[in-house]
Design a protein around this motif. Structure first.
Motif, mmCIF file in Angstrom:
data_model
loop_
_atom_site.group_PDB
_atom_site.id
_atom_site.type_symbol
_atom_site.label_atom_id
_atom_site.label_comp_id
_atom_site.label_asym_id
_atom_site.label_seq_id
_atom_site.Cartn_x
_atom_site.Cartn_y
_atom_site.Cartn_z
ATOM 1 N N SER A 10 4.667 -11.576 4.450
ATOM 2 C CA SER A 10 3.616 -10.977 5.116
ATOM 3 C C SER A 10 4.227 -10.610 6.404
ATOM 4 O O SER A 10 4.787 -11.159 6.909
ATOM 5 C CB SER A 10 2.427 -12.164 5.097
ATOM 6 O OG SER A 10 1.276 -11.460 5.752
ATOM 7 N N LYS A 12 2.429 -9.034 10.531
ATOM 8 C CA LYS A 12 1.570 -8.266 11.458
ATOM 9 C C LYS A 12 2.004 -7.379 12.236
ATOM 10 O O LYS A 12 3.259 -7.217 12.446
ATOM 11 C CB LYS A 12 1.075 -9.271 12.366
ATOM 12 C CG LYS A 12 0.133 -10.512 11.620
ATOM 13 C CD LYS A 12 -1.236 -10.374 11.075
ATOM 14 C CE LYS A 12 -1.888 -11.531 10.519
ATOM 15 N NZ LYS A 12 -3.142 -11.139 10.162
ATOM 16 N N LEU A 134 -6.959 -10.076 0.001
ATOM 17 C CA LEU A 134 -6.309 -11.285 -0.501
ATOM 18 C C LEU A 134 -7.267 -12.636 -0.665
ATOM 19 O O LEU A 134 -7.332 -13.256 -1.618
ATOM 20 C CB LEU A 134 -4.903 -11.702 0.382
ATOM 21 C CG LEU A 134 -4.390 -12.977 0.324
ATOM 22 C CD1 LEU A 134 -3.697 -12.908 -1.049
ATOM 23 C CD2 LEU A 134 -3.210 -13.340 1.531
ATOM 24 N N ILE A 145 -7.526 -20.801 1.818
ATOM 25 C CA ILE A 145 -6.711 -20.228 2.677
ATOM 26 C C ILE A 145 -6.909 -21.021 4.202
ATOM 27 O O ILE A 145 -8.020 -21.093 4.667
ATOM 28 C CB ILE A 145 -6.932 -18.732 3.006
ATOM 29 C CG1 ILE A 145 -6.611 -18.005 1.453
ATOM 30 C CG2 ILE A 145 -5.994 -18.209 4.155
ATOM 31 C CD1 ILE A 145 -6.883 -16.476 1.629
ATOM 32 N N GLN A 154 -1.136 -16.004 5.618
ATOM 33 C CA GLN A 154 -1.342 -14.993 4.606
ATOM 34 C C GLN A 154 -0.249 -15.003 3.385
ATOM 35 O O GLN A 154 -0.168 -15.026 2.260
ATOM 36 C CB GLN A 154 -1.425 -13.478 5.234
ATOM 37 C CG GLN A 154 -2.194 -13.426 6.144
ATOM 38 C CD GLN A 154 -3.634 -13.358 5.678
ATOM 39 O OE1 GLN A 154 -4.275 -13.045 4.571
ATOM 40 N NE2 GLN A 154 -4.513 -14.279 6.258
#
Length: 414
Positions: A10, A12, A134, A145, A154
């Motif tokens: 994952s 950003k 997700l 989560i 994530q």
């Protein structure tokens, strides 16, 4: 030889368009073994060496970025973590696009290109009816989560979702084939950083729970958008639209860049216009289903319409017409009729062991499901009034929710 298994990644970024100078600012990788069990995890903030974009996009401060390694400095370690494993991510087109762009800037190319198993695309088979995000897919399995904006949060959620797919798969063959191919596809090695020892990976600073951002109106609506059953490239494009709406400030370039991305994806201008219109109408429909729209809500929806270049008359009609009331879950067992082959899902701590209930249901010709999907006929909850991922999905889909006692009455068990 790298260990056989999966690498869930994952990231950003400063924006949404890797080929328009947006850069990666955080990377997280989670390893799973062949059985889908998490074995290790890594994360680091990445110094983009350029405009860091708005902090609302990625939640990483300038101070954190300045003390972080660059992508070039972490690349060799990242290659080690991914090489020979099945690469997995949610919204693979977005993630692999950024990875390929970053690798290209340092003159590196993975052996056979960069392909990834996409847990968003797989939801079409494992979670029919689920949304693209997700968090929505995880809710169907009651996967929690952790709070926080980091990429590792994530990646761990994606790893848990992958494990749910693995354990719920009717056949191990596709997964075994993917593992075999990945094992043979060892990426070319990258030289270690020339500054002596490789720089340490830098974790982002922990975010206190009391300062975590409350999801915006658009973020709350986007997570409830319906699934899409059209071409895969259309689904990838709609997922990009989702990202535009999640915790972001609209930028003037977004409309232009979205059109360029649609063209690159092979989506015709006519199809793109239709996708934009249906996306906006779905967004408004979901917003209406949660109650009356405030002036502020309408202003945000109009901003989305402008970004998507939706015709003014379509906007006016959508905002002026309330959607139909959402379907209410069935709570009375008198309204439920189970037939052979119907899928029943169990959730919560029950008085009778769930394994025993599973045997009981199968013996009566019913099927035991692990996730709440559009095909689920009944959800049996320890507390039907609770608000969990599964009960929330059942309410969204209008699936009956009964207690363990209700199930006993329904199938005639004393």
């Amino acid at each position: 030889m790298p260990e056989r298994g999966y690498a869930v990644i994952s990231l950003k970024s400063t924006g949404l368009f890797p080929y328009q100078r947006d850069r990666v600012v955080e990377v997280a990788v989670v390893h799973l073994d062949e059985g889908g069990h998490i074995t290790a995890r890594w994360e680091t903030v990445v110094n983009p060496e350029s405009n860091v974009g708005g902090a609302t996009n990625h939640g990483v401060s300038t101070a954190e970025l300045l003390r972080a390694p660059t992508f070039a400095q972490i690349a060799s370690r990242l290659v080690d973590l991914l090489s020979g494993r099945v690469l997995v991510t949610h919204n693979a087109q977005f993630v692999t696009g950024f990875l390929m762009s970053e690798f290209d800037q340092i003159g590196y190319a993975p052996g056979r290109g960069l392909e990834a198993v996409c847990t968003m695309q797989l939801a079409r088979s494992y979670l029919p009816g689920a949304g693209r995000l997700l968090v929505d897919c995880c809710a169907a399995y009651d996967i929690e989560i952790e709070p926080g904006p980091g990429a590792l949060v994530q990646a761990v959620a994606g790893a848990s979702l992958l494990a749910a797919y693995l354990h719920g798969s009717p056949s191990a063959a596709p997964w075994t084939d993917a593992l075999d191919r990945a094992e043979l596809n060892v990426w070319p090695a990258l030289p270690r950083a020339t500054t002596g020892t490789a720089p340490a990976w830098v974790h982002r600073d922990p975010t206190p729970t009391d300062v975590l951002a409350t999801p915006s109106f658009l973020a709350r609506v986007t997570v409830k958008l319906p699934d899409y059953t059209g071409p895969e490239e259309h689904l990838d494009y709609l997922a990009l639209l989702d990202l535009c709406l999640l915790d972001r400030v609209f930028l003037p370039r977004d409309t232009r860049e979205l059109r360029i991305q649609a063209e690159v994806s092979g989506i015709s201008p006519t199809d793109c216009t239709a996708l934009h219109r249906s996306y906006f109408e779905d967004l408004v429909r979901v917003a209406w289903s949660s109650g009356a729209l405030s002036i502020a809500d309408s202003v945000e929806l109009i901003a989305v319409a402008r970004m998507l270049d939706v015709a003014p008359e379509v906007v006016a009609t959508a905002l002026a017409t309330p959607a139909l009331a959402p379907r209410q879950p069935v709570t009375s067992i008198d309204e439920v009729l189970l037939e052979r082959g119907d899928i029943v899902v169990l959730t919560g701590d029950m008085a009778r062991a769930r394994a025993d209930w599973g045997k009981e249901l199968v013996a009566r010709g019913l099927a035991l499901g692990t996730a709440v999907t559009m095909r689920t006929r009944l959800l049996v909850a320890a507390n039907p009034e609770s608000f969990t991922g599964k009960t929330g999905k059942a309410r969204d889909y209008g699936i009956p929710i009964v207690s363990e006692f209700g199930l006993r009455s329904l199938i005639g068990v004393r």
